[in-house]
Design a protein around this motif. Sequence first.
Motif, mmCIF file in Angstrom:
data_model
loop_
_atom_site.group_PDB
_atom_site.id
_atom_site.type_symbol
_atom_site.label_atom_id
_atom_site.label_comp_id
_atom_site.label_asym_id
_atom_site.label_seq_id
_atom_site.Cartn_x
_atom_site.Cartn_y
_atom_site.Cartn_z
ATOM 1 N N HIS A 11 0.810 -1.207 0.000
ATOM 2 C CA HIS A 11 0.000 0.000 0.000
ATOM 3 C C HIS A 11 0.846 1.261 0.000
ATOM 4 O O HIS A 11 1.908 1.318 0.609
ATOM 5 C CB HIS A 11 -0.858 -0.065 1.273
ATOM 6 C CG HIS A 11 -1.722 1.102 1.554
ATOM 7 N ND1 HIS A 11 -2.728 1.510 0.719
ATOM 8 C CD2 HIS A 11 -1.760 1.936 2.619
ATOM 9 C CE1 HIS A 11 -3.346 2.554 1.265
ATOM 10 N NE2 HIS A 11 -2.771 2.837 2.401
ATOM 11 N N ASN A 12 0.319 2.279 -0.683
ATOM 12 C CA ASN A 12 0.878 3.623 -0.606
ATOM 13 C C ASN A 12 -0.263 4.537 -0.178
ATOM 14 O O ASN A 12 -1.186 4.783 -0.961
ATOM 15 C CB ASN A 12 1.437 4.062 -1.961
ATOM 16 C CG ASN A 12 2.011 5.468 -1.929
ATOM 17 O OD1 ASN A 12 1.862 6.196 -0.958
ATOM 18 N ND2 ASN A 12 2.661 5.856 -2.999
ATOM 19 N N PRO A 13 -0.246 5.033 1.057
ATOM 20 C CA PRO A 13 -1.358 5.852 1.542
ATOM 21 C C PRO A 13 -1.537 7.158 0.775
ATOM 22 O O PRO A 13 -2.588 7.786 0.859
ATOM 23 C CB PRO A 13 -1.016 6.101 3.014
ATOM 24 C CG PRO A 13 0.424 5.806 3.151
ATOM 25 C CD PRO A 13 0.784 4.838 2.064
ATOM 26 N N SER A 18 -4.912 3.007 -4.103
ATOM 27 C CA SER A 18 -4.502 2.149 -2.994
ATOM 28 C C SER A 18 -5.426 2.352 -1.781
ATOM 29 O O SER A 18 -5.840 1.383 -1.133
ATOM 30 C CB SER A 18 -3.042 2.442 -2.632
ATOM 31 O OG SER A 18 -2.501 1.416 -1.853
ATOM 32 N N ARG A 19 -5.778 3.597 -1.497
ATOM 33 C CA ARG A 19 -6.701 3.872 -0.374
ATOM 34 C C ARG A 19 -8.066 3.251 -0.625
ATOM 35 O O ARG A 19 -8.687 2.686 0.288
ATOM 36 C CB ARG A 19 -6.838 5.376 -0.132
ATOM 37 C CG ARG A 19 -5.603 6.027 0.442
ATOM 38 C CD ARG A 19 -5.867 7.460 0.908
ATOM 39 N NE ARG A 19 -6.451 8.317 -0.107
ATOM 40 C CZ ARG A 19 -5.754 9.066 -0.964
ATOM 41 N NH1 ARG A 19 -4.422 9.047 -0.934
ATOM 42 N NH2 ARG A 19 -6.377 9.822 -1.845
ATOM 43 N N GLU A 36 3.316 -0.686 3.964
ATOM 44 C CA GLU A 36 3.595 0.562 3.266
ATOM 45 C C GLU A 36 4.933 0.368 2.565
ATOM 46 O O GLU A 36 5.994 0.569 3.147
ATOM 47 C CB GLU A 36 3.606 1.739 4.232
ATOM 48 C CG GLU A 36 2.233 2.088 4.739
ATOM 49 C CD GLU A 36 2.189 3.397 5.505
ATOM 50 O OE1 GLU A 36 2.969 4.324 5.189
ATOM 51 O OE2 GLU A 36 1.373 3.469 6.435
ATOM 52 N N TYR A 37 4.851 -0.053 1.320
ATOM 53 C CA TYR A 37 6.035 -0.545 0.619
ATOM 54 C C TYR A 37 7.091 0.520 0.346
ATOM 55 O O TYR A 37 8.231 0.175 0.079
ATOM 56 C CB TYR A 37 5.646 -1.272 -0.669
ATOM 57 C CG TYR A 37 5.219 -0.354 -1.779
ATOM 58 C CD1 TYR A 37 6.132 0.052 -2.750
ATOM 59 C CD2 TYR A 37 3.930 0.134 -1.843
ATOM 60 C CE1 TYR A 37 5.752 0.909 -3.759
ATOM 61 C CE2 TYR A 37 3.545 0.988 -2.853
ATOM 62 C CZ TYR A 37 4.462 1.377 -3.808
ATOM 63 O OH TYR A 37 4.093 2.230 -4.801
ATOM 64 N N LYS A 39 7.990 2.649 2.719
ATOM 65 C CA LYS A 39 8.718 2.650 3.998
ATOM 66 C C LYS A 39 9.412 1.315 4.240
ATOM 67 O O LYS A 39 10.494 1.262 4.808
ATOM 68 C CB LYS A 39 7.754 2.914 5.158
ATOM 69 C CG LYS A 39 7.187 4.304 5.196
ATOM 70 C CD LYS A 39 6.278 4.455 6.394
ATOM 71 C CE LYS A 39 5.649 5.828 6.455
ATOM 72 N NZ LYS A 39 4.697 5.924 7.579
ATOM 73 N N ARG A 97 1.200 -0.200 -7.620
ATOM 74 C CA ARG A 97 0.412 -0.550 -6.450
ATOM 75 C C ARG A 97 -1.050 -0.289 -6.724
ATOM 76 O O ARG A 97 -1.381 0.417 -7.672
ATOM 77 C CB ARG A 97 0.889 0.246 -5.233
ATOM 78 C CG ARG A 97 0.412 1.722 -5.172
ATOM 79 C CD ARG A 97 1.180 2.615 -6.017
ATOM 80 N NE ARG A 97 0.748 4.013 -5.967
ATOM 81 C CZ ARG A 97 1.515 4.991 -6.339
ATOM 82 N NH1 ARG A 97 2.734 4.765 -6.743
ATOM 83 N NH2 ARG A 97 1.068 6.224 -6.331
#
Length: 143
Positions: A11-13, A18-19, A36-37, A39, A97
Amino acid sequence: MQASIAYTIFHNPACGTSRNVLAMIRHAGIEPTVVEYLKTPPSREKLTELIAAMGTPVRAVLRQKGTPYDELGLQNPELSDAQLLDAMMAHPILINRPIVVAPGRTRLCRPSEAVLDLLPPLPGPFAKEDGELVIDAQGNRVV
């Protein structure tokens, strides 16, 4: 909500798609493992495993928009899968993503509605962030 280690979302917020995918998974009553890929990038082995599970070419997982794709010359069709993986390892933003791992299936969920194929039927209604209806009040997919 049911706890589930069977679902994972890479996920990328900051990404609306993605959200929306994460929201649909949660609307199904599933609390996935959220990675959170950017991070915590997947290892090369894990990324290779995800791509193999999706049954797609490595190139199909490359994100172009908002990435160093052009600057790195990744459009070159002569680049090997190993070279493309090297680029994704060096620049995780190149990994498209969201990737969702579900029981027995893995999928790049673009567009966000693609996640519905991995989920049990959703209770209705459900709308994306922008208000677009995805599931109507009777629990049916809106096409």
